[in-house]
Design an enzyme around this catalytic site. Structure first.
Site, PDB file in Angstrom:
ATOM      1  N   GLY A 108       1.063  -1.132   0.107  1.00 53.89           N
ATOM      2  CA  GLY A 108      -0.125  -0.009   0.117  1.00 53.89           C
ATOM      3  C   GLY A 108       0.937   1.302  -0.239  1.00 53.89           C
TER       4      GLY A 108
ATOM      5  N   ASP B 270      -1.251  -8.492   1.159  1.00 53.90           N
ATOM      6  CA  ASP B 270      -0.115  -8.317   0.267  1.00 53.90           C
ATOM      7  C   ASP B 270       0.587  -9.888  -0.013  1.00 53.90           C
ATOM      8  OD1 ASP B 270      -0.247  -5.572   0.702  1.00 53.90           O
ATOM      9  OD2 ASP B 270       1.671  -5.485   1.838  1.00 53.90           O
TER      10      ASP B 270
ATOM     11  N   HIS C 171       0.444   0.961   9.740  1.00 53.47           N
ATOM     12  CA  HIS C 171      -0.764   1.457   9.389  1.00 53.47           C
ATOM     13  C   HIS C 171      -1.742   1.963  10.712  1.00 53.47           C
ATOM     14  CE1 HIS C 171       0.454  -1.902   6.745  1.00 53.47           C
ATOM     15  NE2 HIS C 171       0.145  -1.129   5.619  1.00 53.47           N
TER      16      HIS C 171
ATOM     17  N   GLY D  79       8.024  40.816  25.276  1.00 54.47           N
ATOM     18  CA  GLY D  79       7.878  41.666  26.551  1.00 54.47           C
ATOM     19  C   GLY D  79       9.194  41.160  27.429  1.00 54.47           C
TER      20      GLY D  79
ATOM     21  N   SER E 110      18.643  38.714  20.693  1.00 54.16           N
ATOM     22  CA  SER E 110      19.358  39.358  19.424  1.00 54.16           C
ATOM     23  C   SER E 110      20.297  40.638  20.173  1.00 54.16           C
ATOM     24  CB  SER E 110      18.355  39.598  18.477  1.00 54.16           C
ATOM     25  OG  SER E 110      17.362  40.479  18.887  1.00 54.16           O
ATOM     26  N   SER E 111      19.529  41.114  21.006  1.00 54.24           N
ATOM     27  CA  SER E 111      20.122  42.364  21.616  1.00 54.24           C
ATOM     28  C   SER E 111      21.457  42.049  22.176  1.00 54.24           C
ATOM     29  CB  SER E 111      19.330  42.847  22.937  1.00 54.24           C
ATOM     30  OG  SER E 111      18.050  43.151  22.453  1.00 54.24           O
TER      31      SER E 111
ATOM     32  N   PRO F 143      11.400  49.866  22.555  1.00 53.48           N
ATOM     33  CA  PRO F 143      12.116  49.859  23.815  1.00 53.48           C
ATOM     34  C   PRO F 143      13.552  49.664  23.644  1.00 53.48           C
ATOM     35  CG  PRO F 143      11.030  47.883  23.064  1.00 53.48           C
ATOM     36  CD  PRO F 143      10.690  48.694  22.336  1.00 53.48           C
ATOM     37  N   GLY F 144      14.101  49.118  22.676  1.00 60.87           N
ATOM     38  CA  GLY F 144      15.659  49.231  22.317  1.00 60.87           C
ATOM     39  C   GLY F 144      16.246  50.498  22.268  1.00 60.87           C
TER      40      GLY F 144
END
Length: 622
Positions: free
Chosen positions: A103, A161, A268, A449, A493-494, A604-605
């Protein structure tokens, strides 16, 4: 075990009596029931039909094969049948042809294993449905007419089968074809053997590989049957699922609670042997291997210390690659702890159950000869580019590189210069800690946040660093040390952006630290942030404050420049720029994914940068 006789004379890995065939026109649900798929008491009467990216439910198996053939020039469809064959059938003349199938829904099995050194062709049914007898017979005829020196059918142990391939075999023999069949049953789930025998699972792909290597080397049909039957008996597979799967157009085949996993499922969604609470990967793998090798389990794989195995870590369809690698590492460590030599390890999606989030482990006991057959070259697109070396958790790590040259300290860390540095840094840290809540509140509008938390983490790290030992007073060394500290401690990332700024700003200050050079340092830091961060002035980021301050600091290049008045003007420019971000549309960062109509507060940055610059000014003034 040879070529004559009926279905019961066929060589099988686990011989079982054939079941009566299903009546004509059996529905999909009936077919699933025949396979034991609709087994759970929690059948999903109230579950929705999952979304599938198909053109139509009825054509999805044909569309999938057509897509595979379109992207692989070594494959061809057999006209009028759901059959895929090698494009170079002429190459099998005088060699045994290998056909498999079943199948659809188990991709890349089985068509992904067609190629030199593996299968000659496959016959596919609809999703989780046995292929048609007529198509199996057509495939046998095609390879026979191409000059094959006999045909071997490799079939997973499922009733449909076995019946369909078996009937096609008998009809092909009636036409004079030399055909044999091996039925693979490698399931190690059940403690007591069922009448239907062990289910055929992912270990089938190892049978494909061993048979393919033998056929490519010119082995006879009888020799291939004998050797792959022996290999299949020295093999076990066990599955573990975190979720069900669903046939296109149908509801999921069963339901698992959010905190449950099921051990021993078929491909299956057939019933497993145990439901249990979700375990950590290491414990789950230990549970699987313990069950597979438990002597009280009638379908267990005998595994003694010193044995050599091929390990297959198979994604059942919906497990992430991250999780799969974790499971693979756990399997290697667990087997090593038992004294097992892992001659080869295959990790990937080899025989799936549609989108089922789960994994199966296959172990095949091997000697050097079998390992050589596993290593033999193949062009099958789904077979991995396998390293011809054992798997081990003890690989020696590459030694860590030596650190680059340390920036030379240009003045001592004590005296008036060092005291001034400590005073300025303490003022910056106090400022950031005091405004933590304010920055978080500003960040909730445009981000996640945590801007205040991130800057407070940096402030605390700097404060602890200063208290531990006097910071360097030399500007270049000071900025470089701060860059390293923020990269390690600040996060997000900062931390990277500040690290970029400080690292680049330190370079102009290596040999000079007069006022014009400080202006150059500011420009160098900003240029690095723009180059790698992708933001620009006007994008509503910390760069708006920094660029405004840098513009004012260009006055330091005047011969009669006075630091504090210029720095005061720079701080005021930065604060005005931070406030102006209130009216900007974000062009970078998380805020760029939010409508400008929803951004009513300053960035904020930018606010944090302006506040730090004022803290530097106040520290110098005091």
């Amino acid at each position: 075990m040879g070529g004559g006789g009926g279905l019961l004379s066929l060589p099988v890995a686990d011989l079982v009596l054939p079941q009566p065939p299903p009546p004509p026109g059996r529905s999909l649900d009936s077919e699933l029931k025949l396979r034991g798929i609709l087994h759970h008491p929690h059948r999903a009467a109230h579950m929705e039909v999952p979304k599938k990216l198909v053109n139509s439910v009825t054509d999805c198996a044909d569309d999938a094969l057509a897509g595979l053939v379109a992207c692989n020039p070594g494959l061809r469809l057999l006209q009028g049948h759901r059959v895929v064959l090698r494009a170079d059938l002429v190459a099998i003349r005088g060699r045994v042809a290998l056909l498999s199938g079943g199948g659809s829904g188990h991709e890349p099995a089985h068509a992904g294993y067609i190629g030199k050194g593996m299968l000659t062709g496959v016959v596919a049914g609809a999703v989780f449905t046995s292929p048609a007898v007529g198509s199996i017979l057509a495939a046998i005829r095609a390879v026979t007419q191409a000059g094959a020196a006999g045909t071997l059918l490799i079939v997973k142990n499922y009733t449909g089968d076995r019946l369909n391939f078996g009937l096609a075999l008998e009809r092909a023999r009636a036409e004079g074809a030399d055909v044999q069949m091996v039925v693979v049953g490698d399931d190690s789930a059940f403690a007591t053997l069922k009448k239907a025998g062990r289910r055929g699972l992912c270990g089938t792909i190892l049978v494909h590989k061993v048979a393919g290597a033998l056929a490519e080397a010119g082995a006879s049909l009888n020799e291939i049957v004998e050797r792959v039957s022996a290999a299949a008996k020295a093999m076990g597979t066990l599955g573990l699922s975190l979720s069900p799967c669903s046939v296109p157009g149908s509801k999921p085949t069963f339901r698992l609670a959010d905190d449950e996993m099921e051990l021993g499922l078929g491909i299956h969604g057939e019933a497993g042997v145990r439901r249990m609470k979700v375990l950590p990967a290491d414990e789950a793998v230990e549970t699987m291997l313990a069950h597979m090798t438990d002597p009280s389990n009638a379908s267990h794989l005998p595994l003694s210390p010193g044995a050599s195995v091929v390990l297959v870590v198979n994604n059942l369809g919906g497990l992430s690659c991250l999780e799969l690698s974790i499971v693979a590492g756990a399997a290697v460590r667990c087997l090593e702890s038992r004294g097992i030599h892992i001659a080869r390890a295959l990790v990937g999606s080899f025989m799936t159950a549609l989108e089922m989030a789960g994994v199966s482990l296959t172990l095949m006991l091997v000697d050097e000869e079998l390992v050589g057959l596993i290593d033999a070259e193949t062009t099958a697109m789904a077979w991995p580019n396998l390293a011809t070396a054992p798997a081990t958790s003890q690989r020696q790590a590459v030694p860590a590189p030596k650190e680059g040259p340390v920036i030379a300290q240009l003045e001592t860390s004590t005296g008036p210069g060092a005291a001034r540095v400590q005073l300025v840094l303490e003022r910056v840290c106090s400022t950031l800690l005091d405004m933590q809540d304010k920055l978080n509140e500003l960040d909730r509008e445009a981000g996640d946040g945590d801007c205040g938390h991130t800057h407070a983490r940096a402030a605390q790290a700097i404060r602890e660093w200063v208290h531990a030992r006097p910071p360097p007073a030399a500007p270049a060394q000071l900025l470089s040390a701060l860059a390293d500290l923020l990269l390690e401690k600040m996060g997000g990332s900062s931390g990277v952006l500040y690290g970029l700024f400080l690292t680049a700003a330190a370079q102009p200050l290596l040999n000079r630290s007069d006022l014009p050079t400080w202006a150059d340092a500011m420009d160098a830091g900003i240029e690095a942030m723009q180059r790698y961060g992708g933001a620009a002035p006007g994008d509503r980021t910390m760069l708006d404050s920094l660029c405004a301050a840098a513009q004012a600091l260009h006055a330091l290049r005047s011969p009669d420049a006075d630091l504090l008045p210029v720095l005061t003007a720079a701080v005021e420019s930065a604060e005005a720029a931070a406030e102006a971000t209130r009216h900007m549309e974000a062009g970078a960062g998380r805020a760029s994914y939010i409508s400008s109509a929803q951004l009513l507060q300053p960035d904020p940055g930018a606010v944090a940068v302006a506040a730090m610059l004022r803290a530097v000014l106040e520290g110098l003034q005091s």
